[in-house]
Design a protein around this motif. Structure first.
Motif, PDB file in Angstrom:
ATOM      1  N   LEU A   8      98.864  18.376 -44.592  1.00 41.89           N
ATOM      2  CA  LEU A   8      98.757  17.465 -45.739  1.00 41.89           C
ATOM      3  C   LEU A   8      97.282  17.159 -45.938  1.00 41.89           C
ATOM      4  N   PRO A  10      94.142  15.685 -48.009  1.00 45.08           N
ATOM      5  CA  PRO A  10      93.602  14.827 -49.073  1.00 45.08           C
ATOM      6  C   PRO A  10      92.424  15.510 -49.771  1.00 45.08           C
ATOM      7  N   ALA A  95      95.236  11.138 -51.240  1.00 48.39           N
ATOM      8  CA  ALA A  95      96.134  11.616 -50.184  1.00 48.39           C
ATOM      9  C   ALA A  95      97.451  12.117 -50.764  1.00 48.39           C
ATOM     10  N   PRO A  96      97.908  13.319 -50.348  1.00 49.88           N
ATOM     11  CA  PRO A  96      99.182  13.809 -50.867  1.00 49.88           C
ATOM     12  C   PRO A  96     100.358  13.032 -50.286  1.00 49.88           C
ATOM     13  N   ALA A  97     101.440  12.988 -51.023  1.00 46.59           N
ATOM     14  CA  ALA A  97     102.698  12.333 -50.616  1.00 46.59           C
ATOM     15  C   ALA A  97     102.611  10.811 -50.667  1.00 46.59           C
ATOM     16  N   VAL A  98     101.511  10.294 -51.230  1.00 43.03           N
ATOM     17  CA  VAL A  98     101.373   8.856 -51.481  1.00 43.03           C
ATOM     18  C   VAL A  98     101.144   8.718 -52.978  1.00 43.03           C
ATOM     19  N   ALA A  99     102.021   8.004 -53.662  1.00 43.64           N
ATOM     20  CA  ALA A  99     101.901   7.830 -55.111  1.00 43.64           C
ATOM     21  C   ALA A  99     101.812   9.160 -55.853  1.00 43.64           C
ATOM     22  N   ASP A 100     102.494  10.167 -55.352  1.00 43.37           N
ATOM     23  CA  ASP A 100     102.565  11.454 -56.049  1.00 43.37           C
ATOM     24  C   ASP A 100     103.854  12.156 -55.626  1.00 43.37           C
ATOM     25  N   PRO A 118      99.423  15.432 -40.926  1.00 46.96           N
ATOM     26  CA  PRO A 118      98.631  14.694 -41.917  1.00 46.96           C
ATOM     27  C   PRO A 118      97.147  14.737 -41.563  1.00 46.96           C
ATOM     28  N   LEU A 119      96.302  15.020 -42.548  1.00 52.50           N
ATOM     29  CA  LEU A 119      94.855  15.053 -42.309  1.00 52.50           C
ATOM     30  C   LEU A 119      94.192  13.836 -42.961  1.00 52.50           C
ATOM     31  N   VAL A 120      92.961  13.582 -42.545  1.00 55.62           N
ATOM     32  CA  VAL A 120      92.241  12.383 -42.992  1.00 55.62           C
ATOM     33  C   VAL A 120      91.488  12.642 -44.290  1.00 55.62           C
ATOM     34  N   GLY A 121      91.444  11.637 -45.163  1.00 57.37           N
ATOM     35  CA  GLY A 121      90.677  11.756 -46.396  1.00 57.37           C
ATOM     36  C   GLY A 121      90.809  10.520 -47.249  1.00 57.37           C
ATOM     37  N   PRO A 122      90.294  10.580 -48.483  1.00 61.45           N
ATOM     38  CA  PRO A 122      90.270   9.393 -49.333  1.00 61.45           C
ATOM     39  C   PRO A 122      91.651   8.996 -49.847  1.00 61.45           C
ATOM     40  N   SER A 123      91.841   7.691 -50.014  1.00 56.84           N
ATOM     41  CA  SER A 123      93.014   7.149 -50.686  1.00 56.84           C
ATOM     42  C   SER A 123      92.563   5.915 -51.448  1.00 56.84           C
ATOM     43  N   ILE A 125      94.320   3.763 -52.892  1.00 57.96           N
ATOM     44  CA  ILE A 125      95.177   2.608 -52.590  1.00 57.96           C
ATOM     45  C   ILE A 125      94.664   1.888 -51.340  1.00 57.96           C
TER      46      ILE A 125
ATOM     47  N   ASP B  21      86.858  13.757 -37.887  1.00 59.50           N
ATOM     48  CA  ASP B  21      87.770  13.081 -38.822  1.00 59.50           C
ATOM     49  C   ASP B  21      87.049  11.971 -39.595  1.00 59.50           C
ATOM     50  N   VAL B 120      85.449   5.944 -46.646  1.00 57.84           N
ATOM     51  CA  VAL B 120      86.626   6.765 -46.338  1.00 57.84           C
ATOM     52  C   VAL B 120      86.735   7.031 -44.835  1.00 57.84           C
ATOM     53  N   LEU B 126      98.445   5.022 -43.260  1.00 64.02           N
ATOM     54  CA  LEU B 126      98.502   5.965 -44.374  1.00 64.02           C
ATOM     55  C   LEU B 126      98.962   7.352 -43.911  1.00 64.02           C
ATOM     56  N   MET B 127      98.452   7.792 -42.756  1.00 69.03           N
ATOM     57  CA  MET B 127      98.824   9.118 -42.263  1.00 69.03           C
ATOM     58  C   MET B 127     100.310   9.167 -41.902  1.00 69.03           C
ATOM     59  N   LEU B 129     102.661   7.367 -43.273  1.00 72.17           N
ATOM     60  CA  LEU B 129     103.400   7.404 -44.543  1.00 72.17           C
ATOM     61  C   LEU B 129     103.406   8.819 -45.131  1.00 72.17           C
ATOM     62  N   MET B 130     102.221   9.456 -45.186  1.00 72.71           N
ATOM     63  CA  MET B 130     102.126  10.827 -45.698  1.00 72.71           C
ATOM     64  C   MET B 130     103.104  11.736 -44.952  1.00 72.71           C
ATOM     65  N   ALA B 131     103.128  11.573 -43.625  1.00 69.97           N
ATOM     66  CA  ALA B 131     103.895  12.480 -42.769  1.00 69.97           C
ATOM     67  C   ALA B 131     105.376  12.147 -42.721  1.00 69.97           C
ATOM     68  N   GLY B 136     106.736   7.605 -51.303  1.00 75.11           N
ATOM     69  CA  GLY B 136     105.355   7.159 -51.248  1.00 75.11           C
ATOM     70  C   GLY B 136     104.931   6.513 -52.559  1.00 75.11           C
ATOM     71  N   GLN B 137     105.910   6.279 -53.432  1.00 72.95           N
ATOM     72  CA  GLN B 137     105.631   5.622 -54.720  1.00 72.95           C
ATOM     73  C   GLN B 137     105.923   4.131 -54.617  1.00 72.95           C
TER      74      GLN B 137
END
Lengths: 235, 235
Positions: A8, A10, A95-100, A118-123, A125, B21, B120, B126-127, B129-131, B136-137
């Motif tokens: 995943l 971001p 971040a994918p799978a959050v609000a998408d 899950p990988l680290v990156g910007p969100s 939210i 990371d 960031v 968050l991770m 939740l993604m996973a 995630g909405q």
């Protein structure tokens, strides 16, 4: 043979964002992949190009999850993991799978027994919450505000009750061209003392974070007409 | 003279985490600073050392927000921004001001008119939740579970009602030595079909993400006795 994983990944919060906001580990994993679930092909290709993908763009495969019908699953693509291939999932921003729609892919992968990383990156939210100074021990992301006027009003009143009863910070997003409108509604429908933090264009050159009481937002005309905005509401 | 800013700086999710990371931009900003609000001095010094701080450790100033009494404010330290100094805020792990006491510092900074800049980095919430592959909405982070037994039970029933009524994904954290216990409670108090995703040691070498229905978690004994765990509960 090793089973492949679903990573995943971001991406930047917008085309103007800094590539240096993406951790090196996230880039290192992404550039080895050849196949990605994406929300929008064009922005995904731009993101992957900037990451410095090892495979040429003509040889990568993108599975568009936006176009994908609700009836159809992703099992055909996910099956590749059982031939040892690793796959990626990108959102359009953040971040994918959050609000998408990405969580459907994750959920199908898990049902099939594919490991998800899950990988680290910007969100935006998470960054908006950090920057709000509001309760970060209890918060809810409520997604997009309903479109219909009366429903919007009820929705906002309900959020207010979570703030007042549980001190639960509320996070909302709104499409850029309705941000001014939502700000006006918040300033007129919420109790005057409730705090509204408007985080605009996070991670972008024109980032702006402003926090005022609902009463103090009254009459405010935003300079930018279509900002990428996250609203954080609470005490 | 330019007014200083308060930078919100995420750190690794644990000592065993990857420095790769942490995005380069976050490191670039952090290493220029000399004064930091921190949750625990020891882990903050280790994090800053790994970032490659430009100032020697003996010359940096750490303001311990954990020790800080609830009565006392941070205005004395924050005043430095008006002399042009930039300050940092670190959590003990992950993103500051989320599930930690840092939001008080942010909120005071804003009340004084100091600009806050979120950076960031990793967030286990968050991770997880993604996973989770769950909705995630619409999601809520409910923080730590209450300690008292009956209260815990009521708390879990309430979370279940948010899942069932609003399809709102629920996120919880628990102290490492109580993770096994909470898993047992979830498996016996929640409706059997509710999904429980247990994300352990995210971003660390022994990362493990497992998702099962409440019923299917019954009788499970975790191998690791004290994992860093995030629970994600939903459909």
């Amino acid at each position: 043979m090793k089973t492949g994983k679903l990573y995943l990944i971001p991406v930047k919060l917008g085309p103007e964002g800094r590539i240096s906001d993406i951790p090196q580990h996230t880039i290192d994993v992404a550039i080895e992949l050849k196949s990605f679930f994406v929300e929008r092909e064009k922005s995904a290709r731009a993101a992957l190009k900037e990451f410095g993908l090892k495979t040429s763009q003509s040889d990568i495969e993108l599975f568009d999850i936006g176009k994908h019908g609700q009836q159809q699953g992703f099992d055909e693509q996910l099956m590749r993991c059982f031939s040892g291939e690793d796959l990626g999932l990108l959102s359009e921003a953040g971040a994918p799978a959050v609000a998408d729609p990405g969580s459907r892919v994750v959920s199908e992968a898990q049902a099939m027994g594919v490991e998800v990383v899950p990988l680290v990156g910007p969100s935006s939210i998470l960054m908006a919450l950090m920057a709000s100074g509001m309760n970060g021990q209890n918060f809810a992301f409520q997604g997009y505000v309903p479109i219909q006027k009366n429903e919007r009003r009820r929705f906002l009143k309900r959020l207010q009750s979570f703030i007042e009863r549980d001190d639960q910070t509320q996070i909302l997003i709104e499409t850029p061209y309705r941000v001014q409108n939502l700000l006006e509604e918040l300033s007129s429908h919420l109790s005057p003392k409730i705090q509204v933090c408007l985080a605009m264009n996070l991670g972008l050159p024109n980032e702006k974070i402003e926090k005022r009481s609902a009463a103090d937002w009254k009459g405010e005309k935003l300079r930018e007409k279509k900002p990428l905005a996250v609203f954080v509401i609470g005490h």
